[in-house]
Design an enzyme around this catalytic site. Structure first.
Site, PDB file in Angstrom:
ATOM      1  N   LYS A  26       0.808  -1.238   0.000  1.00  0.00           N
ATOM      2  CA  LYS A  26       0.000   0.000   0.000  1.00  0.00           C
ATOM      3  C   LYS A  26       0.836   1.282   0.000  1.00  0.00           C
ATOM      4  O   LYS A  26       0.498   2.246  -0.684  1.00  0.00           O
ATOM      5  CB  LYS A  26      -0.952   0.006   1.194  1.00  0.00           C
ATOM      6  CG  LYS A  26      -2.106  -0.954   0.991  1.00  0.00           C
ATOM      7  CD  LYS A  26      -3.012  -0.982   2.177  1.00  0.00           C
ATOM      8  CE  LYS A  26      -3.957  -2.152   2.021  1.00  0.00           C
ATOM      9  NZ  LYS A  26      -4.691  -2.470   3.211  1.00  0.00           N
TER      10      LYS A  26
ATOM     11  N   ASP B 261      -9.683   1.974   2.961  1.00  0.00           N
ATOM     12  CA  ASP B 261      -9.695   1.024   4.080  1.00  0.00           C
ATOM     13  C   ASP B 261     -10.409   1.594   5.307  1.00  0.00           C
ATOM     14  O   ASP B 261     -11.184   0.899   5.963  1.00  0.00           O
ATOM     15  CB  ASP B 261      -8.268   0.626   4.482  1.00  0.00           C
ATOM     16  CG  ASP B 261      -7.737  -0.521   3.641  1.00  0.00           C
ATOM     17  OD1 ASP B 261      -8.527  -1.130   2.906  1.00  0.00           O
ATOM     18  OD2 ASP B 261      -6.530  -0.789   3.736  1.00  0.00           O
TER      19      ASP B 261
ATOM     20  N   GLY C  56      -1.649  -1.514  15.561  1.00  0.00           N
ATOM     21  CA  GLY C  56      -1.142  -1.494  14.195  1.00  0.00           C
ATOM     22  C   GLY C  56      -0.922  -0.067  13.719  1.00  0.00           C
ATOM     23  O   GLY C  56      -1.634   0.865  14.146  1.00  0.00           O
ATOM     24  N   ALA C  57       0.081   0.082  12.863  1.00  0.00           N
ATOM     25  CA  ALA C  57       0.355   1.398  12.282  1.00  0.00           C
ATOM     26  C   ALA C  57       0.816   1.218  10.840  1.00  0.00           C
ATOM     27  O   ALA C  57       1.546   2.042  10.306  1.00  0.00           O
ATOM     28  CB  ALA C  57       1.406   2.129  13.111  1.00  0.00           C
ATOM     29  N   GLY C  58       0.383   0.106  10.218  1.00  0.00           N
ATOM     30  CA  GLY C  58       0.711  -0.146   8.812  1.00  0.00           C
ATOM     31  C   GLY C  58      -0.354   0.472   7.918  1.00  0.00           C
ATOM     32  O   GLY C  58      -1.101   1.366   8.344  1.00  0.00           O
ATOM     33  N   GLY C  59      -0.438  -0.033   6.686  1.00  0.00           N
ATOM     34  CA  GLY C  59      -1.345   0.553   5.710  1.00  0.00           C
ATOM     35  C   GLY C  59      -2.794   0.578   6.155  1.00  0.00           C
ATOM     36  O   GLY C  59      -3.431   1.633   6.177  1.00  0.00           O
ATOM     37  N   ALA C  60      -3.332  -0.584   6.513  1.00  0.00           N
ATOM     38  CA  ALA C  60      -4.750  -0.650   6.885  1.00  0.00           C
ATOM     39  C   ALA C  60      -5.008   0.160   8.166  1.00  0.00           C
ATOM     40  O   ALA C  60      -5.964   0.937   8.246  1.00  0.00           O
ATOM     41  CB  ALA C  60      -5.165  -2.103   7.084  1.00  0.00           C
TER      42      ALA C  60
ATOM     43  N   GLY D 200     -13.347  -9.289  10.346  1.00  0.00           N
ATOM     44  CA  GLY D 200     -12.612  -8.517   9.345  1.00  0.00           C
ATOM     45  C   GLY D 200     -13.339  -8.405   8.015  1.00  0.00           C
ATOM     46  O   GLY D 200     -13.158  -7.442   7.282  1.00  0.00           O
TER      47      GLY D 200
END
Ligand SMILES: NC(=O)c1ccc[n+]([C@@H]2O[C@H](COP(=O)([O-])OP(=O)(O)OC[C@H]3O[C@@H](n4cnc5c(N)ncnc54)[C@H](OP(=O)(O)O)[C@@H]3O)[C@@H](O)[C@H]2O)c1
Length: 268
Positions: free
Chosen positions: A74, A111, A135-139, A247
């Site tokens: 992403k 997202d 979490g701190a990624g794309g999603a 999810g």
């Protein structure tokens, strides 16, 4: 309805690595069939080191409507796009890019909107909640922005790489002045919404994203992981008297947005 792929079918590719866990094509293609849209979404497994070559090739494919993007591409795809929506630009990630007739790509990020839409459709409220996002990624980045926009009272962001959680919290505080947004440990006590925005839970033996002893009854526990359908976190949440939100709702919440954006279908 009988649906055939023909010479006029618009093609969308789903870029991922690996691609075997993808469920979006099932939902997207079913949606196109239901709406009578002549388009198909195909999963493509592309290794990170080959992404930029693959993307350059996609610019030449005239029947390509665009790409849908997931882990781990992403951030890279946002950078490869020639232009981005305000949200994708702010977040620095894109989960979809539309191909223009001249081969340029325009990136967008749904997202967060999809996640919020999924919660609302299941009858949950976001406004006023105290939310812990792991979490701190794309999603997760998209979800963080959408939760703040949706009016959570407090947003705490936990992540394995703490500096990414801190950087995201600072960026959001700068964009949404006066809001309570912090980096924090994965401790669910005191939160009434807990979101797993990491990939933990996809593989057997993965650690739990939150400390299990801190989950309190009544908390709404939401997943981004779609495969398996019920993750160890959701199983644990049910055992603890929490509400579990799968999810899959995040993808069904954004299929319409993706189709509308990629195919420019009124009412798609
Ligand atoms: N339901 C849906 O519609 C939907 C949509 C998009 C994505 N997803 C799912 O969301 C998940 C994340 O995707 P993404 O695109 O955000 O990926 P990403 O950008 O690569 O981010 C991965 C996140 O997971 C964390 N993580 C990975 N392995 C970990 C481990 N072993 N221990 C602790 N933390 C770990 C990362 O932490 P670090 O920052 O420390 O690396 C990061 O926060 C995937 O499972 C994807 O399938 C679902």
């Amino acid at each position: 309805m009988d649906r055939r792929i023909t010479g006029t079918t618009r093609v969308i590719v789903h870029l991922a690595y690996p691609s075997r866990h993808l469920r979006t094509p099932t939902y997207f293609n079913a949606y196109c069939t239901k709406k009578g849209i002549d388009a198909v979404l195909v999963p493509w497994q592309v290794a990170p080191e080959n992404l930029s070559d693959a993307f350059a090739g996609l610019r030449r494919i005239e029947s390509l409507a665009g790409v849908i993007v997931t882990i781990p591409h992403k951030t890279s795809v946002a950078g490869l796009c020639d232009s981005r929506s305000e949200t994708a630009d702010f977040l620095g990630v894109a989960n979809v890019a539309r191909r223009m007739p001249d081969g340029r790509f325009h990136g967008e990020m749904f997202d967060g909107a999809g996640f919020v839409q999924g919660l609302l459709r299941e009858g949950h409220i976001i406004h006023g909640r105290k939310a812990l996002l792991v979490g701190a990624g794309g999603a997760a980045t998209g979800i963080a922005e959408a939760l703040v926009r949706g009016g959570v009272d407090r947003l705490a962001i936990a992540n394995r790489s703490l500096e990414k959680a801190e950087e995201l919290a600072v960026r959001l505080r700068n964009a949404f002045r006066g809001r309570d947004i912090v980096a924090a440990p994965a401790d669910a006590r005191g939160f009434d919404l807990v979101v797993n925005g990491t990939s933990l839970g996809m593989k057997p033996g993965d650690a739990l994203p939150v400390d299990p002893d801190t989950l309190e009854a009544g908390t709404l526990v939401a997943e981004v992981v779609m495969e398996p359908d019920v993750t160890p976190l959701l199983r644990l949440a049910e055992e603890r008297g929490c509400m579990a939100h799968k999810g899959v709702h995040m993808i069904t919440g954004q299929i319409e947005l993706l189709a509308g954006f990629l195919l420019d279908e009124p009412g798609a």
